[in-house]
Design a protein around this motif. Structure first.
Motif, PDB file in Angstrom:
ATOM      1  N   ASP A  52     -25.349 -35.801  -4.257  1.00 53.94           N
ATOM      2  CA  ASP A  52     -24.555 -37.025  -4.252  1.00 53.94           C
ATOM      3  C   ASP A  52     -25.097 -37.952  -5.329  1.00 53.94           C
ATOM      4  O   ASP A  52     -26.195 -38.485  -5.210  1.00 53.94           O
ATOM      5  N   LYS A  53     -24.356 -38.115  -6.400  1.00 53.72           N
ATOM      6  CA  LYS A  53     -24.806 -38.936  -7.531  1.00 53.72           C
ATOM      7  C   LYS A  53     -24.187 -40.333  -7.525  1.00 53.72           C
ATOM      8  O   LYS A  53     -24.309 -41.081  -8.491  1.00 53.72           O
ATOM      9  N   THR A  54     -23.510 -40.672  -6.433  1.00 54.46           N
ATOM     10  CA  THR A  54     -22.833 -41.960  -6.369  1.00 54.46           C
ATOM     11  C   THR A  54     -23.794 -43.126  -6.571  1.00 54.46           C
ATOM     12  O   THR A  54     -23.457 -44.113  -7.223  1.00 54.46           O
ATOM     13  N   LEU A  55     -24.997 -43.008  -6.015  1.00 57.31           N
ATOM     14  CA  LEU A  55     -25.996 -44.058  -6.152  1.00 57.31           C
ATOM     15  C   LEU A  55     -26.237 -44.398  -7.617  1.00 57.31           C
ATOM     16  O   LEU A  55     -26.333 -45.557  -8.009  1.00 57.31           O
ATOM     17  N   PHE A  56     -26.324 -43.374  -8.464  1.00 58.73           N
ATOM     18  CA  PHE A  56     -26.580 -43.582  -9.885  1.00 58.73           C
ATOM     19  C   PHE A  56     -25.327 -44.072 -10.604  1.00 58.73           C
ATOM     20  O   PHE A  56     -25.382 -44.983 -11.422  1.00 58.73           O
ATOM     21  N   TYR A  57     -24.189 -43.443 -10.299  1.00 54.17           N
ATOM     22  CA  TYR A  57     -22.964 -43.792 -11.004  1.00 54.17           C
ATOM     23  C   TYR A  57     -22.478 -45.199 -10.670  1.00 54.17           C
ATOM     24  O   TYR A  57     -21.848 -45.848 -11.497  1.00 54.17           O
ATOM     25  N   ASP A  58     -22.754 -45.672  -9.476  1.00 53.53           N
ATOM     26  CA  ASP A  58     -22.367 -47.038  -9.120  1.00 53.53           C
ATOM     27  C   ASP A  58     -23.105 -48.052  -9.976  1.00 53.53           C
ATOM     28  O   ASP A  58     -22.567 -49.099 -10.347  1.00 53.53           O
ATOM     29  N   GLN A  59     -24.372 -47.754 -10.275  1.00 51.11           N
ATOM     30  CA  GLN A  59     -25.189 -48.663 -11.072  1.00 51.11           C
ATOM     31  C   GLN A  59     -25.026 -48.428 -12.574  1.00 51.11           C
ATOM     32  O   GLN A  59     -25.200 -49.339 -13.374  1.00 51.11           O
ATOM     33  N   SER A  60     -24.710 -47.206 -12.944  1.00 53.30           N
ATOM     34  CA  SER A  60     -24.573 -46.842 -14.366  1.00 53.30           C
ATOM     35  C   SER A  60     -23.349 -45.934 -14.532  1.00 53.30           C
ATOM     36  O   SER A  60     -23.483 -44.721 -14.733  1.00 53.30           O
ATOM     37  N   PRO A  61     -22.148 -46.507 -14.427  1.00 48.81           N
ATOM     38  CA  PRO A  61     -20.932 -45.678 -14.440  1.00 48.81           C
ATOM     39  C   PRO A  61     -20.688 -44.938 -15.741  1.00 48.81           C
ATOM     40  O   PRO A  61     -19.904 -43.990 -15.768  1.00 48.81           O
TER      41      PRO A  61
ATOM     42  N   VAL B  96     -21.230 -17.977  -6.862  1.00 43.28           N
ATOM     43  CA  VAL B  96     -20.145 -18.621  -7.599  1.00 43.28           C
ATOM     44  C   VAL B  96     -19.422 -19.618  -6.697  1.00 43.28           C
ATOM     45  O   VAL B  96     -19.081 -20.731  -7.112  1.00 43.28           O
ATOM     46  N   ASP B  97     -19.233 -19.244  -5.438  1.00 42.03           N
ATOM     47  CA  ASP B  97     -18.555 -20.129  -4.487  1.00 42.03           C
ATOM     48  C   ASP B  97     -19.307 -21.449  -4.329  1.00 42.03           C
ATOM     49  O   ASP B  97     -18.695 -22.522  -4.266  1.00 42.03           O
ATOM     50  N   SER B  98     -20.622 -21.382  -4.259  1.00 35.66           N
ATOM     51  CA  SER B  98     -21.436 -22.592  -4.119  1.00 35.66           C
ATOM     52  C   SER B  98     -21.251 -23.514  -5.318  1.00 35.66           C
ATOM     53  O   SER B  98     -21.087 -24.738  -5.175  1.00 35.66           O
ATOM     54  N   VAL B  99     -21.279 -22.946  -6.521  1.00 36.67           N
ATOM     55  CA  VAL B  99     -21.128 -23.745  -7.741  1.00 36.67           C
ATOM     56  C   VAL B  99     -19.735 -24.364  -7.814  1.00 36.67           C
ATOM     57  O   VAL B  99     -19.586 -25.560  -8.120  1.00 36.67           O
ATOM     58  N   ILE B 100     -18.721 -23.581  -7.514  1.00 37.09           N
ATOM     59  CA  ILE B 100     -17.342 -24.068  -7.613  1.00 37.09           C
ATOM     60  C   ILE B 100     -17.076 -25.167  -6.587  1.00 37.09           C
ATOM     61  O   ILE B 100     -16.390 -26.157  -6.876  1.00 37.09           O
ATOM     62  N   ARG B 101     -17.642 -25.023  -5.378  1.00 35.25           N
ATOM     63  CA  ARG B 101     -17.443 -26.062  -4.365  1.00 35.25           C
ATOM     64  C   ARG B 101     -18.070 -27.387  -4.809  1.00 35.25           C
ATOM     65  O   ARG B 101     -17.495 -28.461  -4.612  1.00 35.25           O
ATOM     66  N   GLU B 102     -19.259 -27.307  -5.394  1.00 36.52           N
ATOM     67  CA  GLU B 102     -19.896 -28.538  -5.888  1.00 36.52           C
ATOM     68  C   GLU B 102     -19.067 -29.175  -6.998  1.00 36.52           C
ATOM     69  O   GLU B 102     -18.827 -30.393  -7.001  1.00 36.52           O
ATOM     70  N   LEU B 103     -18.611 -28.365  -7.943  1.00 30.83           N
ATOM     71  CA  LEU B 103     -17.869 -28.902  -9.078  1.00 30.83           C
ATOM     72  C   LEU B 103     -16.491 -29.421  -8.661  1.00 30.83           C
ATOM     73  O   LEU B 103     -15.977 -30.378  -9.251  1.00 30.83           O
TER      74      LEU B 103
ATOM     75  N   LYS C 297     -12.093 -21.364 -14.439  1.00 32.97           N
ATOM     76  CA  LYS C 297     -10.864 -21.639 -15.192  1.00 32.97           C
ATOM     77  C   LYS C 297      -9.744 -22.076 -14.262  1.00 32.97           C
ATOM     78  O   LYS C 297      -8.988 -23.019 -14.561  1.00 32.97           O
ATOM     79  N   GLN C 298      -9.634 -21.439 -13.116  1.00 31.80           N
ATOM     80  CA  GLN C 298      -8.544 -21.725 -12.196  1.00 31.80           C
ATOM     81  C   GLN C 298      -8.757 -23.033 -11.419  1.00 31.80           C
ATOM     82  O   GLN C 298      -7.818 -23.817 -11.246  1.00 31.80           O
ATOM     83  N   LYS C 299      -9.991 -23.296 -10.974  1.00 33.37           N
ATOM     84  CA  LYS C 299     -10.227 -24.397 -10.042  1.00 33.37           C
ATOM     85  C   LYS C 299     -10.874 -25.639 -10.656  1.00 33.37           C
ATOM     86  O   LYS C 299     -10.762 -26.731 -10.094  1.00 33.37           O
ATOM     87  N   ILE C 300     -11.548 -25.490 -11.780  1.00 31.51           N
ATOM     88  CA  ILE C 300     -12.239 -26.637 -12.386  1.00 31.51           C
ATOM     89  C   ILE C 300     -11.576 -27.021 -13.709  1.00 31.51           C
ATOM     90  O   ILE C 300     -11.197 -28.171 -13.922  1.00 31.51           O
ATOM     91  N   ASN C 301     -11.488 -26.073 -14.609  1.00 28.11           N
ATOM     92  CA  ASN C 301     -10.778 -26.259 -15.884  1.00 28.11           C
ATOM     93  C   ASN C 301     -11.260 -27.501 -16.645  1.00 28.11           C
ATOM     94  O   ASN C 301     -10.473 -28.359 -17.043  1.00 28.11           O
ATOM     95  N   ARG C 302     -12.560 -27.596 -16.831  1.00 26.14           N
ATOM     96  CA  ARG C 302     -13.171 -28.647 -17.636  1.00 26.14           C
ATOM     97  C   ARG C 302     -14.036 -27.985 -18.710  1.00 26.14           C
ATOM     98  O   ARG C 302     -14.595 -26.908 -18.494  1.00 26.14           O
ATOM     99  N   ALA C 303     -14.154 -28.637 -19.846  1.00 27.50           N
ATOM    100  CA  ALA C 303     -15.070 -28.139 -20.865  1.00 27.50           C
ATOM    101  C   ALA C 303     -16.491 -28.163 -20.312  1.00 27.50           C
ATOM    102  O   ALA C 303     -16.844 -29.031 -19.524  1.00 27.50           O
ATOM    103  N   TYR C 304     -17.289 -27.179 -20.706  1.00 27.73           N
ATOM    104  CA  TYR C 304     -18.683 -27.201 -20.267  1.00 27.73           C
ATOM    105  C   TYR C 304     -19.613 -26.732 -21.374  1.00 27.73           C
ATOM    106  O   TYR C 304     -19.206 -26.075 -22.337  1.00 27.73           O
ATOM    107  N   VAL C 305     -20.896 -27.114 -21.212  1.00 24.88           N
ATOM    108  CA  VAL C 305     -21.949 -26.802 -22.172  1.00 24.88           C
ATOM    109  C   VAL C 305     -23.057 -26.076 -21.430  1.00 24.88           C
ATOM    110  O   VAL C 305     -23.395 -26.438 -20.301  1.00 24.88           O
ATOM    111  N   CYS C 306     -23.618 -25.039 -22.042  1.00 27.41           N
ATOM    112  CA  CYS C 306     -24.691 -24.286 -21.389  1.00 27.41           C
ATOM    113  C   CYS C 306     -25.689 -23.793 -22.427  1.00 27.41           C
ATOM    114  O   CYS C 306     -25.502 -23.990 -23.629  1.00 27.41           O
ATOM    115  N   THR C 307     -26.748 -23.148 -21.957  1.00 26.07           N
ATOM    116  CA  THR C 307     -27.790 -22.603 -22.823  1.00 26.07           C
ATOM    117  C   THR C 307     -27.866 -21.095 -22.643  1.00 26.07           C
ATOM    118  O   THR C 307     -27.818 -20.599 -21.515  1.00 26.07           O
TER     119      THR C 307
END
Length: 331
Positions: A1-10, A53-60, A94-104
């Motif tokens: 839950d990153k709301t605490l950070f985003y509320d202070q630094s949107p 994969v299910d865990s990652v997709i649910r979070e995203l 691709k089906q459920k998130i469809n956002r650009a992403y960056v990785c290493t």
């Protein structure tokens, strides 16, 4: 839950940061993983642990609904090591998130199949460690067993797929002269990644490369004490290599200025500058850090765009907050 950070630094909402797994199968001497592997050589499980994969997709999915970030940054040290996992992830993302992403990625793990999955799923940019084109440095200092041909093949596969490529390199190896630093990066005059990043070597307590440098007498005893005490700040940032301190640093500063613009200078001109050693005539009146700042502000790659959004968003948010608070106090 990153709301605490985003509320202070949107402004941080511009991109969402997560990890699909932890650990690395490699033991590069300058990296934390070499220390972890040596310390826990009889650990209870595998070095690389992947979430489902299910865990990652649910979070995203939740993150997209709550924060609506434009880009996802995966912090995995080697993203998608398992092709079966990556194939499943590619379709679901691709089906459920469809956002650009960056990785290493690691060059030894780059295959046409992997690049296809990354491209299909929406990967916009990848970081990849080259570290050095000098085989002796990779073998003797970095414990990085990989050939130049493998690294070049990985670069070409990524660029062919039109995925932005940011390659990372380490300079200032013990005994390395400024001319050596420039010379060994000649492959970049024909291989043209989107960004070429250079970092000075940083020593940490008990890392393989630190112990080797100590054993060979490459580190001053005072520096060893500073490393052990965590007070070795001078080597932490490239901005500390200021012009004018001594001849060695001045020559290094000149070389760095060429390195930091290597990916925007045409290859033919770059080869001429290197062969004639024209970088020796570069001025040293300002720090190379200014070039890094300029590149960050002007580069069109995804990572730089996100960084700019955060920087400008931060100033806008706090300036607006300060003005609003002042008006409220006046009233």
């Amino acid at each position: 839950d990153k709301t605490l950070f985003y509320d202070q630094s949107p402004h941080f909402k511009t991109h969402y940061v997560t990890a699909a797994g932890r650990g690395c199968p490699f033991t590069c001497s300058y990296c934390l993983n070499s220390y972890i592997h040596a310390t826990f050589d009889k650990g209870p499980g595998p070095w690389v642990r992947m979430r489902s994969v299910d865990s990652v997709i649910r979070e995203l999915s939740a993150a997209r609904r709550i924060y609506d970030s434009r880009t996802v940054f995966f912090l995995d040290e080697c993203f998608g090591l398992n092709n079966s996992w990556l194939k499943e992830f590619s379709a679901e993302y691709k089906q459920k998130i469809n956002r650009a992403y960056v990785c290493t990625v690691h060059p030894r793990t780059v295959t046409p199949e992997k690049i296809e999955y990354l491209k299909t799923s929406g990967c916009r940019a990848v970081y990849m460690g080259i570290q050095s084109w000098d085989t002796a440095i990779r073998n003797q200092w970095f414990n990085r067993r990989i050939s130049n041909e493998t690294m070049e093949r990985a670069i070409r596969l990524i660029l062919k797929a039109k995925i932005e490529l940011l390659v990372e390199n380490i300079i200032n190896i013990p005994g390395q002269e400024p001319d050596d630093i420039v010379r060994i990066n000649m492959p970049y005059t024909r291989l043209r990644p989107n960004r070429i990043l250079f970092y000075t070597l940083k020593y940490y307590p008990n890392y393989q490369i630190t112990r080797k440098a100590q054993k060979e007498g490459r580190l001053d005893p005072a520096l060893v004490d500073a490393i052990e005490q965590g007070s070795d700040y001078e080597r932490f940032a490239i901005t500390s290599l200021l012009a004018g301190k001594n001849r060695e640093n001045r020559e290094l500063v000149k070389a760095q200025k060429l390195l930091f613009v290597m990916d925007i200078v045409p290859g033919r001109i770059l080869r001429y500058i290197i062969r004639k050693r024209l970088y020796r005539f570069f001025p040293v009146i300002f720090s190379p850090a200014l070039l890094l700042i300029a590149r960050a502000l002007l580069s069109p790659d995804e990572e730089s765009r996100c960084a700019r959004n955060v920087i400008f968003g931060r100033y806008y948010f706090f300036l607006k907050k300060k003005i609003f608070t002042r008006r409220k106090n006046i009233r």
